[in-house]
Design an enzyme around this catalytic site. Sequence first.
Site, short mmCIF file in Angstrom:
data_model
loop_
_atom_site.label_atom_id
_atom_site.label_comp_id
_atom_site.label_asym_id
_atom_site.label_seq_id
_atom_site.Cartn_x
_atom_site.Cartn_y
_atom_site.Cartn_z
CG ASN A 30 -2.20 0.77 1.01
OD1 ASN A 30 -2.30 1.64 0.15
ND2 ASN A 30 -3.22 0.45 1.80
N GLY A 34 5.92 1.19 3.64
CA GLY A 34 7.32 1.06 4.03
C GLY A 34 8.22 0.57 2.92
CB THR A 37 11.90 2.17 4.88
OG1 THR A 37 11.47 3.51 5.14
CG2 THR A 37 12.83 1.71 6.00
CD GLU A 54 5.87 3.75 -6.84
OE1 GLU A 54 4.86 3.21 -7.28
OE2 GLU A 54 6.01 4.06 -5.64
CD GLU A 128 9.72 2.23 -4.16
OE1 GLU A 128 9.08 2.77 -3.24
OE2 GLU A 128 10.76 2.70 -4.65
NE ARG A 193 5.02 8.65 1.87
CZ ARG A 193 4.96 7.57 1.10
NH1 ARG A 193 5.87 6.61 1.25
NH2 ARG A 193 4.01 7.43 0.20
#
Length: 264
Positions: A30, A34, A37, A54, A128, A193
């Site tokens: 989602n 995370g 990271t 990404e 990603e 974030r």
Amino acid sequence: MATPPKRMCHSPVFNNSFEKRVKKLSIEGNIAAGKSTFVRILEKASDEWEVVPEPIAKWCNVQTTENENEELSTSQKSGGNLLQMLYDKPTRWAYTFQTYACLSRVRAQLKTPSPKLLEAEHPVQFFERSVYSDRYIFASSLFEFQNINETEWAIYQDWHTWFLNQFESDIDLDGIIYLRATPEKCMDRLHTRGREEEQGIQLEYLESLHYKHESWLYDRTMSVDFENLQHMPVMVLDVNEDFKYDKIKQEALLDKVKEFLASL
């Protein structure tokens, strides 16, 4: 879980020896689960592992010199912040965004590996997200929220299927790692974030994305159009507990990744 035979690769881009050695996996999850990271941890874990992030900067039209994946083409430089445009006026920009997002993912999955990876004995590429989550998670959700209309959805599915069939041998994956976190935890991390474009995201949207991830990668009940995707090995990692600064949790996650790679 049974592992399907290694995919056949016919790409002229890489030599046959590399294509036989390399393993390609996508990191799915989602928004704010995370992933960023997690991939940074992967990147530092082994010289034989390469991460393809990404391309958020491309979508935000942010010029950067940190990573060639984030550089802009000439045609983009005056294109605006497409991610912000999506969140501001989703019914106007959803189809445009998902079209460009998928194109950028195809480019990422076709990108030439680094020279270091080409020389590795056991090379691994981590992406990603993937062209599959672009369709079955994000574009599908935007359609269900009526931000993509029926005509746009039909066109998207048509060219997406054709595109993937054309490049199947080059963009196929060996496995998927699903970072599983609750929508509430993702919302907390999203606010932490502080990415400006995401501040208007509602919990309802994260819940919709979570349900789709669960159906696709956890329950394995989602109907998909690509045979290779139906039988693809999936490893689920529970990342509800924060691991960004916890070395013990990071090592535990890496051990599971290594076990998964050994099974492919």
